[in-house]
Design a protein around this motif. Structure first.
Motif, PDB file in Angstrom:
ATOM      1  N   THR A 242       0.861  -1.190   0.000  1.00  0.00           N
ATOM      2  CA  THR A 242       0.000   0.000   0.000  1.00  0.00           C
ATOM      3  C   THR A 242       0.893   1.234   0.000  1.00  0.00           C
ATOM      4  N   ALA A 243       0.278   2.375  -0.296  1.00  0.00           N
ATOM      5  CA  ALA A 243       0.940   3.659  -0.064  1.00  0.00           C
ATOM      6  C   ALA A 243       0.715   4.060   1.397  1.00  0.00           C
ATOM      7  N   TYR A 244       1.498   5.029   1.852  1.00  0.00           N
ATOM      8  CA  TYR A 244       1.367   5.502   3.234  1.00  0.00           C
ATOM      9  C   TYR A 244       1.623   7.008   3.212  1.00  0.00           C
ATOM     10  N   LEU A 245       0.601   7.762   3.575  1.00  0.00           N
ATOM     11  CA  LEU A 245       0.632   9.219   3.436  1.00  0.00           C
ATOM     12  C   LEU A 245       0.435   9.911   4.778  1.00  0.00           C
ATOM     13  N   ARG A 246       1.201  10.929   4.995  1.00  0.00           N
ATOM     14  CA  ARG A 246       1.027  11.772   6.173  1.00  0.00           C
ATOM     15  C   ARG A 246      -0.330  12.477   6.118  1.00  0.00           C
ATOM     16  N   VAL A 247      -1.014  12.581   7.246  1.00  0.00           N
ATOM     17  CA  VAL A 247      -2.281  13.313   7.342  1.00  0.00           C
ATOM     18  C   VAL A 247      -2.190  14.232   8.567  1.00  0.00           C
ATOM     19  N   PRO A 248      -1.497  15.361   8.395  1.00  0.00           N
ATOM     20  CA  PRO A 248      -1.249  16.231   9.555  1.00  0.00           C
ATOM     21  C   PRO A 248      -2.523  16.700  10.247  1.00  0.00           C
TER      22      PRO A 248
ATOM     23  N   GLY B  45      -5.261  15.155  10.727  1.00  0.00           N
ATOM     24  CA  GLY B  45      -5.987  14.141  11.480  1.00  0.00           C
ATOM     25  C   GLY B  45      -7.255  13.644  10.827  1.00  0.00           C
ATOM     26  N   ALA B  46      -7.520  14.048   9.574  1.00  0.00           N
ATOM     27  CA  ALA B  46      -8.692  13.512   8.861  1.00  0.00           C
ATOM     28  C   ALA B  46      -8.448  13.611   7.362  1.00  0.00           C
ATOM     29  N   VAL B  47      -8.939  12.614   6.628  1.00  0.00           N
ATOM     30  CA  VAL B  47      -8.639  12.516   5.203  1.00  0.00           C
ATOM     31  C   VAL B  47      -9.928  12.561   4.383  1.00  0.00           C
TER      32      VAL B  47
ATOM     33  N   LEU C  56     -12.785  11.012   6.658  1.00  0.00           N
ATOM     34  CA  LEU C  56     -12.498  10.006   7.684  1.00  0.00           C
ATOM     35  C   LEU C  56     -11.476  10.515   8.685  1.00  0.00           C
ATOM     36  N   ARG C  57     -11.722  10.235   9.936  1.00  0.00           N
ATOM     37  CA  ARG C  57     -10.754  10.536  10.975  1.00  0.00           C
ATOM     38  C   ARG C  57      -9.486   9.702  10.781  1.00  0.00           C
ATOM     39  N   VAL C  58      -8.330  10.315  11.003  1.00  0.00           N
ATOM     40  CA  VAL C  58      -7.045   9.599  10.942  1.00  0.00           C
ATOM     41  C   VAL C  58      -6.264   9.946  12.208  1.00  0.00           C
ATOM     42  N   PRO C  59      -6.625   9.308  13.318  1.00  0.00           N
ATOM     43  CA  PRO C  59      -6.010   9.686  14.606  1.00  0.00           C
ATOM     44  C   PRO C  59      -4.493   9.566  14.606  1.00  0.00           C
TER      45      PRO C  59
ATOM     46  N   GLY D 225      -2.406  10.172  12.270  1.00  0.00           N
ATOM     47  CA  GLY D 225      -1.695  11.162  11.472  1.00  0.00           C
ATOM     48  C   GLY D 225      -1.111  10.645  10.176  1.00  0.00           C
ATOM     49  N   ALA D 226      -1.438   9.416   9.787  1.00  0.00           N
ATOM     50  CA  ALA D 226      -0.984   8.902   8.485  1.00  0.00           C
ATOM     51  C   ALA D 226      -1.923   7.796   8.031  1.00  0.00           C
ATOM     52  N   VAL D 227      -2.160   7.748   6.714  1.00  0.00           N
ATOM     53  CA  VAL D 227      -3.151   6.833   6.166  1.00  0.00           C
ATOM     54  C   VAL D 227      -2.488   5.864   5.179  1.00  0.00           C
ATOM     55  N   LEU D 228      -2.929   4.601   5.235  1.00  0.00           N
ATOM     56  CA  LEU D 228      -2.553   3.602   4.233  1.00  0.00           C
ATOM     57  C   LEU D 228      -3.594   3.622   3.128  1.00  0.00           C
TER      58      LEU D 228
ATOM     59  N   LEU E 121      -2.154   2.058  10.594  1.00  0.00           N
ATOM     60  CA  LEU E 121      -1.370   1.021  11.266  1.00  0.00           C
ATOM     61  C   LEU E 121      -2.142   0.524  12.479  1.00  0.00           C
TER      62      LEU E 121
END
Lengths: 343, 343
Positions: free
Chosen positions: A47-53, A55-57, B50-53, B55-58, B158
């Motif tokens: 998978t890819a892995y992206l920073r989400v500063p 806290g929500a995408v 979507l919430r990403v608690p 701070g990074a999303v796969l 993760l």
């Protein structure tokens, strides 16, 4: 069924001839130079892995199909790439967001010309670069028939200074309705193509065809509108009336369009289109990807936006209770014209 | 081209007859009851949110195509739904992650039976519910030809207590190679289907066919392995040798398989398969979606995993320098058998 049927590997000009590993090398090369500050893991792993500063995408996906969303005689692979990326990024913009990563999937028959795929890669990469968004993953799949499908998923975050996403459901009576740019260009371009118009590289007709083939809009206007206090927003993908109707229904309000600005926008499509056709495209032309938003009356829209009308309370005897109105009559969201049954 | 061609709207049993808005109602109903604690905005607006608690999303995407990835005579729409969701979630698990949201796209001809789509919705919803992941968006698109395409994007984070994603490139000489479950079941099931085996509901053959049609694996083993110190990980989607080869190449090492555990895993496919077929499926059978990982020798794999071999340094004269070896000979990642040219 992990072993698709083998086809003769002789013709380098087709996908089958190039082979999957060479194709993947070209994909990585096309997307390798894109901006990617927030990419912790890019293409090539599970998978890819992206920073989400924040806290929500934000996440959206949009798919185009040959013969339905484009015709090869009218659009190149590059056009298709620009269009599918733009329409995904416009969905992010319509929430007040901007892109942080794209996933690009191609489903294509083995005999598809490699040059078409190279054009598609160039178009998606161009639109991604323009928006400052990296391509972080995707999928390649072969199809047995003639179908070519390009599916994009766009991930994003709210723009700087935007506290919450701008939904379709936030319009309130008293709001001002406005659009971020012209309307009807893509629909007008399609109409010209259907009429067999083959314009030169310059002039009004060429501009309309360009916007149909590869719509580009100022995606930053999404966060700009959100910061300006937009209460509801959508991008114009299926036509002004249909998309305004979605906002009206989600918000439980009437949207009342003013004839003046519609006439002025229709004027921008003339003389390439006759006045009646121009008006119809302003109301119903899709794939425009400009942003349609409502703003509190005291603040109004940002600079450069065009006020199209007002949000008013729905009437007790309206059925359905929400909708889009012009000159005292309800517009049919399916056609953009007068609704002969609904009001 | 926002107005696809109209087809007669008489047959309610097909997509064209049902119509898009009714279909969308069924989609929302099918996915409406799924878990969704982290969903700030679900389906129905321009994008999901979507919430990403952490701070990074796969993010990963995987697409299946009728005729290539499944055959209607062997698999139901429900099977296809389970399979495409599982293979996406297995990619998240292989990073040490778990799902937080799914986007589901269907491209289908207008004459596709609605019942098939209902089955697909049921299968995707079942697999999503099993994994505790909501469906937060997607797209519907009509295709002119007979092609049916289902494309899923999975977002995730993760697992709890997992500090960083487990990549393919982390294997080190001395590591122990292990797998989270059996191997070759899906490939064996496909082989039985190709031979025309129509087993009853119970017994070994039925289990193999089930795993081919709707693979289900313990996706929690991804985070479990990551917490146990896995240094590299991948899910077995294209066969043990091919996927181990990917780890070997990404890490610049040799993976040395032990014959003993391979024989024991092959034994689980017998007597449904003859010994040689069973061994071939353990080595090369795809779509298994168990997890393959390497662990430091002192910690070893978690309980329930099967040790398959060791990671050793690549030799100076190996060409290519990395690969998978068994009994002193290199295995061809394309076939899972001996590589007659490569070593």
């Amino acid at each position: 069924m992990e072993h698709p049927e083998q086809v003769p590997q002789t013709d380098r000009a087709t996908l089958a001839g190039l082979g999957e590993s060479r194709l993947l090398e070209e994909v990585f090369a096309a997307y390798g130079g894109l901006p990617g500050g927030g990419v912790l893991v890019g293409p090539g792993d599970d998978t890819a892995y992206l920073r989400v500063p924040s806290g929500a995408v934000l996440a959206t996906t949009d798919t185009v199909v040959r013969g339905r969303d484009w015709r090869d005689e009218w659009s190149t692979g590059e056009d298709v790439g620009v269009k599918v990326v733009t329409q995904n990024l416009a969905d992010l913009a319509a929430m007040g967001g901007r892109g942080t990563g794209l996933l690009v999937t191609l489903v294509a028959p083995q005999d598809l010309p490699v040059d078409w795929v190279r054009d598609l890669l160039a178009g998606t990469a161009w639109a991604a670069t323009r928006a400052g968004v990296p391509v972080v993953g995707g999928d390649l799949s072969s199809a047995g028939a003639q179908e070519v499908v390009v599916s994009v998923t766009a991930l994003g975050e709210l723009g700087e200074g935007v506290a919450r996403p701008v939904l379709r459901s936030g319009a309130r009576a008293g709001d001002v309705l406005a659009v971020s740019g012209p309307l009807g260009r893509s629909g007008a371009g399609l109409l010209l193509l259907r009429r067999g118009v083959a314009p030169g590289r310059d002039g009004q007709e060429a501009g309309l065809l360009d916007h149909h083939r590869r719509p580009t809009t100022d995606l930053e206007q999404g966060p700009v509108a959100a910061r300006a206090g937009a209460r509801s927003m959508i991008d114009v993908s299926d036509g002004l009336v249909r998309d305004a109707d979605r906002v009206a229904r989600a918000s439980g309000v009437r949207v009342r369009l003013d004839p003046g600005p519609l006439d002025r926008l229709a004027g921008l499509l003339q003389p390439a289109l006759a006045p009646a056709d121009a008006r119809a495209q302003v109301l119903a032309g899709g794939e425009e990807h400009e942003l349609l938003a409502t703003f509190p009356p005291r603040t109004g829209p940002p600079d450069g936006w065009t006020v199209l009308g007002q949000v008013v309370p729905s009437q007790a005897d309206d059925e359905p209770p929400a909708g889009v109105w012009l000159e005292g009559r309800r517009l049919d969201p399916r056609t953009g014209g007068w609704d002969h049954f609904g009001g």
